[in-house]
Design a protein around this motif. Structure first.
Motif, PDB file in Angstrom:
ATOM      1  N   THR A 194      11.570   4.943  -0.152  1.00  0.00           N
ATOM      2  CA  THR A 194      11.711   4.329  -1.295  1.00  0.00           C
ATOM      3  C   THR A 194      11.497   5.216  -2.549  1.00  0.00           C
ATOM      4  OG1 THR A 194       9.255   3.796  -1.292  1.00  0.00           O
ATOM      5  CG2 THR A 194      10.845   1.990  -0.737  1.00  0.00           C
ATOM      6  N   ALA A 195      10.887   6.188  -2.097  1.00  0.00           N
ATOM      7  CA  ALA A 195      10.852   7.639  -3.235  1.00  0.00           C
ATOM      8  C   ALA A 195      12.315   7.926  -3.777  1.00  0.00           C
ATOM      9  CB  ALA A 195      10.161   8.728  -2.724  1.00  0.00           C
ATOM     10  N   VAL A 196      13.096   7.747  -2.828  1.00  0.00           N
ATOM     11  CA  VAL A 196      14.646   8.325  -3.146  1.00  0.00           C
ATOM     12  C   VAL A 196      15.270   6.947  -3.524  1.00  0.00           C
ATOM     13  CG1 VAL A 196      16.848   8.881  -1.919  1.00  0.00           C
ATOM     14  CG2 VAL A 196      14.644   9.744  -1.100  1.00  0.00           C
ATOM     15  N   PRO A 255       0.819  -1.306  -0.006  1.00  0.00           N
ATOM     16  CA  PRO A 255       0.153   0.191  -0.030  1.00  0.00           C
ATOM     17  C   PRO A 255       0.841   1.150   0.059  1.00  0.00           C
ATOM     18  CG  PRO A 255      -1.036  -1.658   1.578  1.00  0.00           C
ATOM     19  CD  PRO A 255       0.415  -2.237   1.056  1.00  0.00           C
ATOM     20  N   ALA A 256       1.929   1.341   0.435  1.00  0.00           N
ATOM     21  CA  ALA A 256       2.909   2.391   0.570  1.00  0.00           C
ATOM     22  C   ALA A 256       3.202   2.927  -1.045  1.00  0.00           C
ATOM     23  CB  ALA A 256       4.253   2.034   1.121  1.00  0.00           C
ATOM     24  N   ARG A 257       3.145   1.831  -1.780  1.00  0.00           N
ATOM     25  CA  ARG A 257       3.616   2.584  -3.377  1.00  0.00           C
ATOM     26  C   ARG A 257       2.533   3.506  -3.881  1.00  0.00           C
ATOM     27  NH1 ARG A 257       4.240  -1.689  -7.811  1.00  0.00           N
ATOM     28  NH2 ARG A 257       2.160  -2.344  -7.125  1.00  0.00           N
ATOM     29  N   SER A 258       1.141   3.497  -3.353  1.00  0.00           N
ATOM     30  CA  SER A 258       0.312   4.332  -3.907  1.00  0.00           C
ATOM     31  C   SER A 258       0.435   5.793  -3.139  1.00  0.00           C
ATOM     32  CB  SER A 258      -1.341   4.041  -3.648  1.00  0.00           C
ATOM     33  OG  SER A 258      -1.216   3.813  -2.079  1.00  0.00           O
ATOM     34  N   ILE A 259       1.192   5.854  -2.261  1.00  0.00           N
ATOM     35  CA  ILE A 259       1.607   7.322  -1.413  1.00  0.00           C
ATOM     36  C   ILE A 259       2.507   7.929  -2.408  1.00  0.00           C
ATOM     37  CG2 ILE A 259       2.895   8.122   0.417  1.00  0.00           C
ATOM     38  CD1 ILE A 259       1.911   5.942   2.331  1.00  0.00           C
ATOM     39  N   HIS A 260       3.157   7.210  -3.271  1.00  0.00           N
ATOM     40  CA  HIS A 260       3.900   8.048  -4.321  1.00  0.00           C
ATOM     41  C   HIS A 260       2.969   8.758  -5.227  1.00  0.00           C
ATOM     42  CE1 HIS A 260       7.351   4.954  -3.437  1.00  0.00           C
ATOM     43  NE2 HIS A 260       7.191   5.817  -2.708  1.00  0.00           N
ATOM     44  N   GLU A 283      12.254  -5.375  -3.272  1.00  0.00           N
ATOM     45  CA  GLU A 283      12.432  -6.041  -1.787  1.00  0.00           C
ATOM     46  C   GLU A 283      13.468  -5.727  -1.201  1.00  0.00           C
ATOM     47  OE1 GLU A 283      10.711  -8.972  -4.790  1.00  0.00           O
ATOM     48  OE2 GLU A 283      12.124  -7.405  -4.866  1.00  0.00           O
ATOM     49  N   ALA A 284      14.484  -5.317  -1.789  1.00  0.00           N
ATOM     50  CA  ALA A 284      15.896  -4.868  -0.896  1.00  0.00           C
ATOM     51  C   ALA A 284      15.851  -3.492  -0.271  1.00  0.00           C
ATOM     52  CB  ALA A 284      16.915  -4.733  -1.998  1.00  0.00           C
ATOM     53  N   THR A 285      15.037  -2.609  -1.025  1.00  0.00           N
ATOM     54  CA  THR A 285      14.972  -1.362  -0.389  1.00  0.00           C
ATOM     55  C   THR A 285      14.104  -1.200   0.945  1.00  0.00           C
ATOM     56  OG1 THR A 285      13.407  -0.504  -2.167  1.00  0.00           O
ATOM     57  CG2 THR A 285      15.816  -0.292  -2.422  1.00  0.00           C
ATOM     58  N   THR A 286      12.890  -2.162   0.779  1.00  0.00           N
ATOM     59  CA  THR A 286      11.887  -1.908   1.754  1.00  0.00           C
ATOM     60  C   THR A 286      12.387  -2.558   2.947  1.00  0.00           C
ATOM     61  OG1 THR A 286      10.808  -3.746   0.612  1.00  0.00           O
ATOM     62  CG2 THR A 286       9.951  -1.600   0.221  1.00  0.00           C
ATOM     63  N   ARG A 287      13.239  -3.870   2.731  1.00  0.00           N
ATOM     64  CA  ARG A 287      13.707  -4.498   4.047  1.00  0.00           C
ATOM     65  C   ARG A 287      14.995  -3.836   4.439  1.00  0.00           C
ATOM     66  NH1 ARG A 287      13.257 -10.079   0.296  1.00  0.00           N
ATOM     67  NH2 ARG A 287      11.386 -10.612   0.961  1.00  0.00           N
ATOM     68  N   ALA A 288      15.827  -2.904   3.529  1.00  0.00           N
ATOM     69  CA  ALA A 288      16.680  -2.400   4.031  1.00  0.00           C
ATOM     70  C   ALA A 288      16.372  -1.109   4.981  1.00  0.00           C
ATOM     71  CB  ALA A 288      17.596  -1.750   2.870  1.00  0.00           C
ATOM     72  N   PHE A 289      15.166  -0.584   4.539  1.00  0.00           N
ATOM     73  CA  PHE A 289      14.813   0.359   5.606  1.00  0.00           C
ATOM     74  C   PHE A 289      14.390  -0.184   6.791  1.00  0.00           C
ATOM     75  CE2 PHE A 289      10.658   2.317   7.234  1.00  0.00           C
ATOM     76  CZ  PHE A 289      11.136   3.695   7.605  1.00  0.00           C
ATOM     77  N   SER A 290      13.805  -1.341   7.115  1.00  0.00           N
ATOM     78  CA  SER A 290      13.590  -2.035   8.391  1.00  0.00           C
ATOM     79  C   SER A 290      15.118  -2.390   8.969  1.00  0.00           C
ATOM     80  CB  SER A 290      13.095  -3.465   8.199  1.00  0.00           C
ATOM     81  OG  SER A 290      11.806  -3.087   7.848  1.00  0.00           O
ATOM     82  N   VAL A 291      16.173  -2.471   8.220  1.00  0.00           N
ATOM     83  CA  VAL A 291      17.306  -2.622   8.989  1.00  0.00           C
ATOM     84  C   VAL A 291      17.809  -1.598   9.539  1.00  0.00           C
ATOM     85  CG1 VAL A 291      19.746  -3.276   8.262  1.00  0.00           C
ATOM     86  CG2 VAL A 291      17.900  -4.709   7.401  1.00  0.00           C
TER      87      VAL A 291
END
Length: 465
Positions: free
Chosen positions: A92-94, A49-54, A99-107
């Motif tokens: 993810t806008a940046v 659902p975060a993709r629609s925020i873009h 899969e890599a970027t969304t999980r990297a955010f959690s890390v």
């Protein structure tokens, strides 16, 4: 500089550089192969659902999923707790959505949690315990497993820990910015995920111990009003989407709908004996060095509170941080052990570190204590665990290193598909389904929608009969 001072700084430097190196290695390992496997169903629900925020600034619901219809209003998914998805959208806008970027955010949020935990533990128990606690948390494979998921775990953990850090800072240093930040961070925790509401009674308990003086200040009134206004607007519109006001089904975890104390002991055990998580049996018989150190840590806190009245307040704060959420989360709605990790992992890391530091206190020389702590940091990072068989034929203890198992199963031998085989399903659908065919799945329509690029009906939970 005297020779003794040079020697003392070199000794303390050994402990510092050992922990720093372990933290760096742990951070790198958490990012290795992080995007190899596709999203599984809970990750899809959390981040898609975060993709629609873009595009339209709202976390729209693109799924047919309808097993908790009260979580959806105005076509917005989880509108009462949207902050995590806005965080994912900003990141993810940046860096792009994958899969890599969304999980990297959690890390990254997990690394930030360790930094805040260091600051709070330093004030409560001193710098040695603080540095070792941050090391214990980040090198835990249980923590790594959850931090490597594109979900809210480390996000909520960061805001909750930061709230308590600033709350304690406001009580001890009224002239600082802790009084400005802790109410804002607390509201951010509430807006991140429903489990963040367990922070409210912890704050209330801490205020009773710390006292209300200095916690709120008139000069920061504008910040308080702005944060409260945001929360008030969200609640006025979407309070009825919170699970507190609805019956939660027990169909997918019946044994936890009526939990007993042993259920939560098992959750704590899965952090202290993390190889059990890796090998799929979090409640089996096993013992690790972390078990012993956690027990020593509890004994150390009790002894400190008994001997020194000045230590009773920080120890009471740690006890409340640990016990209040566990008591509150013993409800029907909390059916999965991983939800409790948000609250138990930081405090357990402090207990393990406290036990190691207390054991080192018996050594007479700084050199011996620092070398001992450096060695313990390495051993704790390796996470030796002894697993016991359940039958007479297999009664012997089998030693294992959780870190080695983690590297083998999650990094070196990581499969290309997840346990749902979602990529296989997507290939099959794209190969067989025509442009006008309806695609129906019995489980993860969220992930299948993302990987096929077409709408997927959810057979079991469809809102389109």
């Amino acid at each position: 500089m005297t020779e003794s001072r040079v020697h003392r700084e070199a000794v303390h430097g050994l402990f510092f550089w050992t922990c720093s190196s372990l933290i760096l290695v742990a951070a790198v390992l958490m990012l290795v192969q992080i995007g190899k496997k596709p999203f599984w169903v809970d990750e899809s629900i959390a981040v898609l659902p975060a993709r629609s925020i873009h595009t339209d600034l709202l976390p729209r619901n693109p799924f047919d999923l309808d097993f908790m219809p009260w979580q959806l209003e105005d076509d917005i998914w989880d509108p009462a707790t949207p902050l995590y998805r806005y965080g994912v959208a900003a990141f993810t806008a940046v860096f792009g959505f994958s899969e890599a970027t969304t999980r990297a955010f959690s890390v990254l949020m997990g690394l930030a949690t360790a930094l805040v935990l260091y600051g709070l533990t330093r004030e409560l128990r001193g710098p040695r315990t603080a540095l070792l606690a941050a090391t214990v948390l980040l090198t835990s494979t249980t923590f790594a497993l959850h931090a490597r998921e594109a979900r809210h775990f480390t996000f909520v953990m960061f805001f909750a820990t930061a709230t308590l850090y600033c709350l304690h800072g406001a009580a001890r240093r009224p002239e600082g910015r802790g009084a400005a930040l802790w109410p804002i961070l607390a509201i951010a925790t509430l807006l991140s995920q429903t489990l963040g509401y367990a922070l409210l009674p912890v704050i209330a308990a801490w205020v009773l111990v710390l006292g209300p003086r200095g916690l709120l200040q008139r000069r920061w009134l504008w910040g308080y009003v702005a944060a409260l206004a945001v929360h008030a607007v969200v609640m006025a519109l979407y309070w009825n989407t919170l699970p507190f006001f609805h019956e939660v089904s027990c169909a997918n975890r019946a044994e936890a709908c009526h939990p007993n104390p042993l259920f939560y002991v098992g959750v704590l055990h899965a952090f202290l004996a993390p190889v059990e998580q890796l090998l799929g049996s979090p409640f089996s018989a096993a013992v690790s060095l972390a078990h012993l150190l956690a027990i020593l840590g509890i004994a150390s806190l009790v002894a400190s509170a008994w001997r020194d009245a000045s230590q009773r307040e920080p120890i009471a704060l740690l006890a409340l941080w640990f016990l209040v959420p566990l008591a509150l989360l013993s409800t029907q709605e909390i059916k999965f052990p991983r939800y409790l990790f948000i609250w138990s992992m930081p405090v357990l890391a402090v207990l393990v570190a406290e036990g190691a530091v207390w054991a080192a206190g018996g050594l007479r020389h700084d050199r011996g204590a620092a070398c001992w702590l450096a060695l313990m940091a390495v051993v704790i990072a390796l996470q030796p665990t002894w697993r016991f068989g359940r039958t007479a034929r297999n009664a012997a203890a089998a030693p294992a290193l959780a870190l080695v198992e983690h590297v083998r199963t999650e990094l070196m031998e990581a499969p290309d598909d997840n346990w749902e085989r979602i990529r296989y399903q997507a290939r099959m659908v794209n190969g067989l389904a025509g442009p006008n065919d309806a695609v129906v799945t019995s489980f993860d329509d969220a992930g299948l929608y993302y990987y096929t690029g077409r709408f997927v009906y959810g057979f079991l939970d469809s809102k389109r009969d």
